[in-house]
Enzyme design. Structure first.
Site, mmCIF file in Angstrom:
data_model
loop_
_atom_site.group_PDB
_atom_site.id
_atom_site.type_symbol
_atom_site.label_atom_id
_atom_site.label_comp_id
_atom_site.label_asym_id
_atom_site.label_seq_id
_atom_site.Cartn_x
_atom_site.Cartn_y
_atom_site.Cartn_z
ATOM 1 N N CYS A 1 -18.757 52.455 100.751
ATOM 2 C CA CYS A 1 -20.077 52.960 100.349
ATOM 3 C C CYS A 1 -20.697 53.936 101.342
ATOM 4 C CB CYS A 1 -21.039 51.804 100.095
ATOM 5 S SG CYS A 1 -21.548 50.944 101.614
ATOM 6 N N ASP B 1 15.385 24.221 112.883
ATOM 7 C CA ASP B 1 15.498 25.373 113.771
ATOM 8 C C ASP B 1 15.259 24.890 115.191
ATOM 9 O OD1 ASP B 1 15.885 27.931 114.565
ATOM 10 O OD2 ASP B 1 13.937 28.690 113.921
ATOM 11 N N ASP C 1 16.340 36.437 113.977
ATOM 12 C CA ASP C 1 17.594 35.884 113.470
ATOM 13 C C ASP C 1 18.118 36.681 112.284
ATOM 14 O OD1 ASP C 1 17.423 33.956 115.378
ATOM 15 O OD2 ASP C 1 16.864 32.324 114.020
ATOM 16 N N ALA C 2 17.202 37.122 111.412
ATOM 17 C CA ALA C 2 17.626 37.873 110.226
ATOM 18 C C ALA C 2 18.299 39.185 110.613
ATOM 19 C CB ALA C 2 16.426 38.143 109.325
ATOM 20 N N LYS D 1 17.898 22.175 107.423
ATOM 21 C CA LYS D 1 18.493 22.861 108.571
ATOM 22 C C LYS D 1 17.388 23.142 109.580
ATOM 23 C CE LYS D 1 21.420 26.803 109.784
ATOM 24 N NZ LYS D 1 20.540 27.337 110.847
ATOM 25 N N CYS E 1 -20.157 46.012 107.183
ATOM 26 C CA CYS E 1 -20.886 47.045 106.461
ATOM 27 C C CYS E 1 -22.317 46.561 106.254
ATOM 28 C CB CYS E 1 -20.211 47.311 105.113
ATOM 29 S SG CYS E 1 -21.232 48.212 103.930
ATOM 30 N N CYS F 1 -18.890 52.648 106.398
ATOM 31 C CA CYS F 1 -18.124 51.812 105.473
ATOM 32 C C CYS F 1 -17.188 52.685 104.644
ATOM 33 C CB CYS F 1 -19.076 51.046 104.561
ATOM 34 S SG CYS F 1 -18.243 50.151 103.223
ATOM 35 N N GLU G 1 19.985 17.514 116.533
ATOM 36 C CA GLU G 1 19.178 18.691 116.843
ATOM 37 C C GLU G 1 17.946 18.279 117.642
ATOM 38 O OE1 GLU G 1 19.119 22.980 115.707
ATOM 39 O OE2 GLU G 1 20.551 21.365 115.368
ATOM 40 N N CYS H 1 -23.266 47.862 98.223
ATOM 41 C CA CYS H 1 -21.874 48.277 98.443
ATOM 42 C C CYS H 1 -21.030 47.706 97.315
ATOM 43 C CB CYS H 1 -21.374 47.756 99.782
ATOM 44 S SG CYS H 1 -19.624 48.096 100.097
ATOM 45 N N TYR I 1 16.622 14.709 115.865
ATOM 46 C CA TYR I 1 17.194 14.129 114.649
ATOM 47 C C TYR I 1 18.717 14.129 114.784
ATOM 48 C CZ TYR I 1 13.139 13.910 111.484
ATOM 49 O OH TYR I 1 11.963 13.569 110.874
ATOM 50 N N TYR J 1 19.860 39.746 113.541
ATOM 51 C CA TYR J 1 21.142 39.356 114.130
ATOM 52 C C TYR J 1 22.170 39.083 113.031
ATOM 53 C CZ TYR J 1 24.639 36.866 116.893
ATOM 54 O OH TYR J 1 25.816 36.480 117.489
ATOM 55 N N ASP J 2 21.748 38.334 112.024
ATOM 56 C CA ASP J 2 22.656 38.022 110.917
ATOM 57 C C ASP J 2 23.134 39.289 110.216
ATOM 58 O OD1 ASP J 2 22.345 35.359 111.464
ATOM 59 O OD2 ASP J 2 20.917 34.985 109.847
ATOM 60 N N LYS K 1 20.674 29.334 103.374
ATOM 61 C CA LYS K 1 19.487 29.764 104.099
ATOM 62 C C LYS K 1 18.410 30.290 103.165
ATOM 63 C CE LYS K 1 19.689 31.098 108.252
ATOM 64 N NZ LYS K 1 19.800 31.846 109.527
ATOM 65 N N SER L 1 30.408 26.354 113.990
ATOM 66 C CA SER L 1 29.302 27.008 113.291
ATOM 67 C C SER L 1 29.510 26.826 111.795
ATOM 68 C CB SER L 1 29.253 28.496 113.641
ATOM 69 O OG SER L 1 30.454 29.137 113.266
ATOM 70 N N LEU L 2 28.494 27.148 111.010
ATOM 71 C CA LEU L 2 28.574 26.963 109.564
ATOM 72 C C LEU L 2 28.558 28.306 108.855
ATOM 73 C CD1 LEU L 2 26.088 23.997 109.009
ATOM 74 C CD2 LEU L 2 28.578 23.906 109.045
ATOM 75 N N GLU M 1 20.794 18.176 103.729
ATOM 76 C CA GLU M 1 19.858 17.887 104.804
ATOM 77 C C GLU M 1 19.136 19.167 105.205
ATOM 78 O OE1 GLU M 1 22.620 18.156 108.774
ATOM 79 O OE2 GLU M 1 22.994 16.467 107.423
ATOM 80 N N LYS N 1 27.133 19.106 103.200
ATOM 81 C CA LYS N 1 28.410 18.652 103.750
ATOM 82 C C LYS N 1 29.114 17.788 102.710
ATOM 83 C CE LYS N 1 26.371 18.388 108.379
ATOM 84 N NZ LYS N 1 25.886 17.485 109.435
#
Length: 689
Positions: free
Chosen positions: A414, A119, A35-36, A117, A429, A411, A177, A435, A227, A38-39, A317, A84-85, A115, A293
């Site tokens: 050591c 997902d 999503d990040a 958000k 190890c 290792c 949602e 060690c 919800y 895409y945003d 967000k 959309s928001l 409230e 809101k």
């Protein structure tokens, strides 16, 4: 204004990418970017269109709310668009939003409803004369998909509304949602993995895919929840406040988040955001921010919408908890038990509010399961203060030069040989306390607050003590003196004396703390307490561990027949019993215990089990209990003869759950274990007397 060719070409490319990602996200339920990301693409396109209005096209993703309706379902035209928001990500942007709202309304301060958000998947529910007649997905905001039959399988959605004192309008559209609680998602993943089926990517995709099944019987098997968060088209009712709408929805039988709160102005909104961010990791469901809101519905009407977004609402967000980056290398960190933990060295990425360049891969089995290779593009997750981890590989982006991880033969600290037993997900190890990496971490653990609690003995100071040869094992700590400590860097005489005092205080401990401090692999606090309670003395534990040692490799023995003495302890399985037995079987470990005792470390032997009204009953504690610490609750139960375990099983009699209870509560409910709150525990004590 002349539009540069580079800007025109970039806008066209962004539109094409976003259309493809919309299709994969909303129609196929198979996104290939976060999503990040895409945003980021969306915001870049919107900025170009603002800078060059000539680039704005009717089919631009910035002019749409979401994806297209799926052809498998009948289309449903929304009477009022499901908008959309607008998104904000900083306090400054939130205050800009609040300032515009107040300026347009001509007021000094306004109230908002905050409230979480969720997902999940937004849906519209149409009720006529109190009965559910149609349910639809959001779709593109104008037209959604008729998924009525599937929505009716979700128990949280009322098929007919209750009407206690609040008359239901003849036509009512409720919006909310559909989501998948984390406990349900985990169950689904575990069961799908056990059956060898495809595992859902995340709770949001799992919820969306479940709701859009062509067979409602499949949807009915999925642990979906719902919800409500507002209304759309309504006939015969004109409420004044959004908060009043929510009160009516609750009275009519809709579930609403208990986290919804009315807040005053930007200051109240920011405080709410910070509170939700702090609670995020403990919630039973995924949220990626909060929504504010305007509470005054007349004010909402006056403000209206712009660019398909309401002027009266905003989504604030959280910083993205996941991001894509490249694994530039994988190396190994050596822990206090010698375990080599593979660690990914990443191309630095900003995720979870911090710049991340390293992420854990946990163990070799996890590397194999996830298929991580050096050079891969991966999704990195960081939630709050949790250590960043590589969540999954983006196989579509795997480069040709990617190469598999090789376990080192020596290792990295050591140089001792590295071994990995058959079936063990961890390579180790063999250097032991020779060690440096193991010694430093072992001593840190020994001195930690939950172990011997030696205040002031941290990593840097231990590093100096080890480097100068003053400490080579935990018993050496008790032979330090003020003079030698005061000579160390940044240690003056006063600091040295404070540390000596702390070391002296640590000599008086408990058997459980001492067992935990020894650093036996996989023996945490709960197991150490169980061992202390069962055996009562260290001598008895040692004898049992040594007696069990010959059974470790005995042929023709089933797992349940191995380690018969140690397996009598609650929650000690064959693997933990094996590690305990191996630890005590080493002469150097038993010698170390004697050295610590000669240095003055002491503890009272654990008393025999108390006979009382809770005798024979096993309890598990989870969550925050009101007015009582976990230790106090444990003492209360044990004082009445009960036992407290660290994990839930079929043998558990009761789970005592407080606020923010997590996976233990979910497992108790799955197994049918009785669940009590603190009042229930006290009532049980009273009834048992």
């Amino acid at each position: 204004m002349t539009v540069p060719d580079s800007a025109r070409e970039r806008a066209a490319a962004l539109r094409a990418q976003l259309h493809e990602h919309d299709y994969r996200y909303y129609v196929l339920d198979d996104p290939i970017i976060l999503d990040a990301e895409y945003d980021r693409l969306f915001d870049e396109l919107r900025q170009l269109e603002r800078e060059y209005p000539e680039l704005l096209a009717p089919d631009s993703p910035t002019q749409r709310v979401g994806g297209a309706a799926r052809a498998d379902f009948a289309p449903v035209r929304h009477r009022l668009p499901m908008l959309s928001l607008r998104k904000v990500t900083t306090e400054e942007e939130l205050r800009d939003f609040d300032r515009r709202v107040r300026q347009l309304l001509g007021v000094d301060i306004v109230d908002y409803v905050g409230e979480p958000k969720l997902d999940g998947l937004a849906v519209s529910l149409i009720y006529e004369d109190g009965a559910l007649v149609r349910g639809a997905t959001r779709g593109d905001g104008e037209t959604g998909e008729d998924v009525t039959a599937n929505l009716k399988t979700i128990g949280a959605i009322p098929l007919r509304l209750r009407d206690p004192e609040k008359r239901v309008p003849p036509v009512l559209e409720v919006r909310g949602e559909v989501y998948l609680p984390l406990a349900g998602f985990k169950r689904w993943v575990d069961e799908a993995t056990a059956r060898g089926e495809r595992v859902p990517v995340n709770p949001r995709n799992a919820a969306a895919g479940s709701l859009r099944q062509l067979d409602p019987a499949i949807t009915a098997k999925r642990p979906l929840a719902f919800y409500a968060y507002g209304i759309g088209h309504v006939e015969g009712w004109r409420p004044r406040l959004h908060s009043q709408v929510l009160e009516h929805l609750r009275a009519w039988g809709f579930p609403l988040s208990e986290l919804i709160e009315r807040v005053r102005g930007a200051d109240g909104a920011q405080r709410y955001f910070e509170a939700m961010q702090a609670r995020r990791a403990k919630l039973a469901f995924d949220i990626d921010g909060v929504v504010f809101k305007l509470d005054d519905l007349a004010g909402q009407d006056e403000l209206g919408t712009v660019s398909r977004e309401p002027r009266w609402a905003v989504a604030y967000k959280f910083a993205a908890e996941e991001a894509e980056t490249v694994v530039e290398d994988i190396d190994f960190q050596v822990g206090r038990t010698g375990a080599l933990t593979p660690t990914a060295r990443l191309r630095t990425v900003f995720v979870g509010g911090a710049h991340v360049s390293n992420a854990t891969l946990h163990n070799l089995d996890e590397v194999a399961r996830k298929g991580v290779m050096i050079g891969d593009w991966v999704i990195v997750r960081r939630a709050g203060d949790v250590i960043p981890e590589v969540k999954e590989v983006v196989l579509a982006k795997r480069p040709e030069h990617a190469r598999a991880l090789k376990v080192p033969e020596r290792c990295p600290v050591c140089g001792s040989p590295v071994v990995r037993e058959v079936g063990d997900p961890v390579a180790r190890c063999t250097g032991g306390l020779t060690c440096p990496a193991q010694l430093t971490r072992a001593l840190q653990h020994f001195a930690s607050r939950r172990a011997l609690d030696i205040e002031g003995l941290g990593e840097k100071l231990l590093g100096q003590l080890i480097e100068q040869g003053l400490v080579r094992k935990s018993s050496d700590i008790y032979h330090l003196d003020v003079k030698r400590l005061a000579e160390l860097e940044r240690m003056g005489e006063k600091s040295a004396q404070n540390l000596i005092d702390a070391i002296e205080r640590s000599k008086d401990t408990t058997l459980a703390r001492f067992i935990y401090a020894l650093g036996i692999p996989q023996v945490g606090e709960a197991t150490a307490q169980a061992l202390a309670a069962h055996f009562g003395t260290l001598e008895a534990l040692t004898e049992a561990a040594l007696a069990d040692a010959p059974t470790a490799d005995a042929p023709n023995l089933k797992d349940k027949e191995r380690f018969p003495q140690l397996r009598k302890v609650p929650d000690v399985g064959p693997e933990v019993a094996r590690l305990i037995s191996q630890w005590f079987a080493q002469e150097k470990h038993r010698a170390l215990i004697e050295e610590l005792r000669r240095a003055g470390v002491r503890w009272p032997d654990t008393k025999a089990p108390v006979e009382g009204p809770l005798s024979g009953k096993t309890f598990v504690l989870t969550g925050a209990l009101p007015g009582m610490t976990r230790d106090e609750a444990t003492a209360l139960i044990e004082a009445h003869g009960g036992k407290v375990s660290g994990s839930v099983s079929k043998k558990t009699d009761y789970v005592v759950a407080g606020a923010d209870a997590g996976s233990k509560l979910a497992k108790a409910e799955k197994l049918g274990v009785a669940v009590l709150d603190l009042d229930g525990l006290k009532a049980l004590l009273g009834a048992a007397r």
